[in-house]
Motif scaffolding. Structure first.
Motif, mmCIF file in Angstrom:
data_model
loop_
_atom_site.group_PDB
_atom_site.id
_atom_site.type_symbol
_atom_site.label_atom_id
_atom_site.label_comp_id
_atom_site.label_asym_id
_atom_site.label_seq_id
_atom_site.Cartn_x
_atom_site.Cartn_y
_atom_site.Cartn_z
ATOM 1 N N CYS A 1 0.825 -1.213 0.000
ATOM 2 C CA CYS A 1 0.000 0.000 0.000
ATOM 3 C C CYS A 1 0.857 1.259 0.000
ATOM 4 C CB CYS A 1 -0.995 -0.011 1.158
ATOM 5 S SG CYS A 1 -0.255 -0.069 2.802
ATOM 6 N N GLU B 1 -5.859 0.072 -1.952
ATOM 7 C CA GLU B 1 -6.824 -1.023 -1.871
ATOM 8 C C GLU B 1 -6.668 -1.956 -3.070
ATOM 9 O OE1 GLU B 1 -10.898 0.189 -1.478
ATOM 10 O OE2 GLU B 1 -11.636 -1.879 -1.463
ATOM 11 N N CYS C 1 -3.641 -4.216 -2.413
ATOM 12 C CA CYS C 1 -3.579 -4.919 -1.124
ATOM 13 C C CYS C 1 -3.866 -6.410 -1.320
ATOM 14 C CB CYS C 1 -4.569 -4.330 -0.131
ATOM 15 S SG CYS C 1 -4.635 -5.276 1.414
ATOM 16 N N HIS D 1 -7.119 -7.460 0.331
ATOM 17 C CA HIS D 1 -8.338 -6.711 0.000
ATOM 18 C C HIS D 1 -8.832 -5.849 1.153
ATOM 19 C CE1 HIS D 1 -9.038 -8.553 -3.877
ATOM 20 N NE2 HIS D 1 -8.961 -9.761 -3.365
ATOM 21 N N PRO E 1 -10.093 -2.542 2.608
ATOM 22 C CA PRO E 1 -10.633 -1.293 2.026
ATOM 23 C C PRO E 1 -10.072 -0.068 2.748
ATOM 24 C CG PRO E 1 -12.274 -2.338 3.427
ATOM 25 C CD PRO E 1 -11.071 -3.233 3.457
#
Lengths: 228, 474
Positions: free
Chosen positions: B320, B371, B374, B377, B379
């Protein structure tokens, strides 16, 4: 309430308050037992399009910056090891564990290397280990701790040579877990299971990859194609 | 660790003006992003594995209490000890007790973010125990008295000259005129120095990438081998891990490790993945005599079941931040605490409070790349939005910010007035843009236009166009 009970009860409270349909405690316990008992495999990368497994293993081992060779017997493995040491100007002195398979290594007459056994004190140039398995998916060697192959031999020398029997090569990690369970029993493992893919390295200086960080600078993998 | 998150805006400005840092950050933009993309391309099952990894963590978190109990049972069966810590102070106390009982003077450490979270090094030093970081990046920043600027590449903010200077300063027993032009030479030097530390340390402390309930094992993944020397040479091995690190089985672990290394460094797997289970066995000739696991909660059990619950799926790969335009521009130190980038913007407020970390969830363009990449997943933009809401609810944001939002909210609730005002605004902006149709300066928005050019609006508003299209469709 001690910290253990505090943490566990806080987890239960958080789960109960957030999930309206939290299953009964018996159902939850059963779900956990079932998953650990059946250890489902999930998604496994499909390697069927990728040549023969042995070729894949060699390709992956070499991609990990280790060197690779294959011999027909333990007798030949000894010759290969000595040849490797000469090639790299290394002393004919090797530290190894008490693995029974090492007894089948037949060193050449007259120039037999000096063999030391037991764990490493950090002063060895070359250590020899026998892997319990190899994982073709990533070119990884699986080594388990014990007097047969002390773990310090995997990390302290500058040069590490690993033998692996061709019969012990597995397609993927999941097959390797199966073999470990067969060896140690369900839910049990040796103190250390090392999965090793190439010599040690670091990219901490300007993201430049340099081989030979704290572990071995060189890794040589020898596949032995001899029935056990 | 000192918290400088409240000074985020200042930190960010300084980072943007720091030429050396900007040079170093170029490596992040170039290398990490490309390597991950290549690794994803080479594994057709990558996205299916991400879904699988998410499902495993969701299942585990829904049964977290039970898996932790099973894990504890297995650690005890294999001869190890489990210590539970509700917060950082308890964890430090437990580690101190273990060190005291064995009269430890020096501790070697494998790379571990969780020990940064509990500020372990400062604490050990204050108690006259010398902690030695052994990961090359961690070793470098320990010499410099800095904190990691990235969760997997702690010294990514430095260039080679700085590292060389640091080594010259610290390794005074070596000849001053030695050549240090190649990164290889620097690495060899660190290897030599740390080798002695490994062999003489009393206690080795590592983190854990995973705790496996099935076998009571801890797994660490590394490339240098320092983590392994830390957990096999000293007499005592201490694992510090937070409670969400648990996975049910070896199979579950393999699902997640397949996406971990690829997302982090683009490798198929790290050089070393090591499972440690209990202390050395009776017949073993090496390995630690004691094996301790410190299980840290530090607020995580309270995150379960809240809007931040999904953050507990995080496996600390760093993808991220590698892909975040904000991180790429300012680096990790500007965030002001242990965890930088998007995952830090979500996690830091839970750990140090939104009153101190409020700037972090606001420092996002909501471009959504975090996101998108990632592996679990998570959020992240949605959760940063939750933090913004909390910050607003608790009256923590600046008065001007609140006034503007209140004003906007009032207009938004009066649609016809809203449309009227925006259509006038647009016409003014269109004139302001002139023939070039670009706006280089705006009153009350000088800070924004100082670095950016706003394209002047053209044509009618969206609503107007929408209504027209609907009429024409009839």
């Amino acid at each position: 309430m001690n910290s253990r009970d505090k943490i566990l009860s806080n987890i239960r409270q958080s789960l109960t308050s957030s999930q309206k349909n939290l299953s009964s405690s018996d159902e939850r316990k059963q779900a956990v037992r079932r998953r650990i008992g059946s250890h489902p495999r999930g998604i496994i990368p499909d390697l069927s399009s990728k040549h023969k497994l042995l070729t894949l293993f060699q390709e992956k081992v070499e991609a990990s910056e280790a060197s690779y060779s294959k011999v027909k017997s333990y007798v030949d493995a000894a010759a290969e090891i000595q040849q490797y040491l000469r090639q790299h100007n290394l002393p004919q002195r090797i530290r190894m564990g008490k693995d029974k398979r090492f007894k089948k290594l037949k060193w050449g007459k007259g120039d037999s290397p000096q063999i030391q056994t037991g764990p490493s004190d950090g002063k060895d140039f070359v250590c020899l280990s026998h892997a319990q398995g190899g994982i073709c998916e990533t070119g990884t060697l699986v080594l388990t701790s014990g007097p047969d192959n002390p773990t310090s031999l995997n990390f302290l020398p500058e040069t590490h040579i690993i033998l692996v029997n061709k019969k012990d090569l597995q397609e993927n990690y999941e097959d390797s877990w199966k073999a470990l369970r067969r060896g140690f029993g369900r839910g049990k493992l040796s103190r250390t299971v090392n999965m090793i893919t190439g010599p040690s390295r670091s990219a901490d200086i300007e993201q430049t990859l340099i081989l030979g960080a704290h572990g071995p600078l060189r890794l040589h993998v020898i596949v032995v194609d001899e029935a056990k | 660790m000192k918290i400088s998150s409240p000074e985020f805006k200042n930190n960010a400005c300084n980072a943007l003006d720091d030429n050396q840092l900007q040079g170093a950050l170029r490596h992040v933009r170039k290398n990490f992003v490309k390597k991950r993309a290549d690794a994803r391309r080479d594994l057709p099952e990558f996205d299916a594995l991400r879904d699988s990894a998410r499902a495993i963590k969701d299942h585990t978190l829904a049964h977290l209490d039970l898996y932790l109990e099973h894990y504890e049972k297995k650690v005890i069966e294999s001869g190890g000890k489990v210590h539970w810590a509700t917060n950082a102070a308890e964890a430090r106390g437990i580690i101190m007790d273990i060190c005291r009982k064995s009269n430890a003077r020096t501790v070697t450490k494998g790379k571990s973010m969780i020990t940064e979270e509990i500020s372990l090094n400062e604490f050990l030093e204050a108690n006259e125990i010398q902690p030695v970081e052994t990961d090359l990046g961690e070793y470098i920043i320990q010499l410099r008295g800095e904190n990691p600027s990235h969760i997997i590449a702690p010294a990514v903010h430095l260039n080679m000259d700085q590292i060389r200077d640091e080594f010259r300063k610290a390794h005074t027993h070596l000849p001053a005129e030695r050549s240090m032009d190649e990164p290889e030479t620097l690495l060899r030097e660190a290897r030599q120095i740390l080798r002695d530390k490994f062999l003489s340390a009393d206690v080795g402390i590592t983190g854990a990438n995973f705790l496996v309930a099935e076998t009571g094992s801890s797994l660490i993944v590394t490339n240098e081998g320092n983590g392994d020397l830390t957990q096999i040479i000293p007499r005592i091995h201490v694992v510090v891990a937070s409670i969400e690190k648990i996975v049910p089985t070896l199979e579950d672990m393999a699902q997640i490790t397949r996406v971990l290394a690829r997302s982090a460094t683009g490798q198929e797997t790290t050089v070393y993945s090591t499972l440690s289970t209990g202390p050395k066995r009776k017949t073993d000739e090496d390995g630690p005599e004691e094996y301790h696991v410190v299980l840290l909660d530090n607020g995580r059990s309270s995150m379960l079941g809240t809007e931040f619950s999904e953050m507990l799926r995080c496996i600390r790969c760093g993808a991220c931040m590698n892909h975040c335009p904000v991180y790429q521009a300012i680096g990790g130190h500007a965030y002001g605490w242990v965890y930088p980038g998007p995952m830090g913007s979500v996690l830091t407020p839970t750990l140090i409070g939104i009153d101190k970390a409020g700037h972090l969830p606001n420092a996002s363009t909501f471009c959504g790349r975090c996101e998108a990449v990632c592996p679990m997943h998570i959020p992240l933009p949605k959760m940063m939005r939750f933090w913004r809401e909390r910050e607003f609810e608790q009256h923590l944001s600046a008065p001007s910010h609140r006034r503007n939002l209140t004003l906007w909210a009032w207009f938004a609730k009066h649609p016809s007035l809203y449309r009227f005002v925006t259509s006038i605004g647009m016409r003014i902006l269109a004139i302001w843009g002139g023939s070039a149709k670009r706006i280089n300066w705006l009153p009350m928005a000088g800070g924004w236009t100082k670095f950016r050019v706003l394209p002047a609006p053209e044509g009618p508003t969206f609503i107007r166009q929408y209504q027209r299209a609907k009429r024409n469709a009839r």
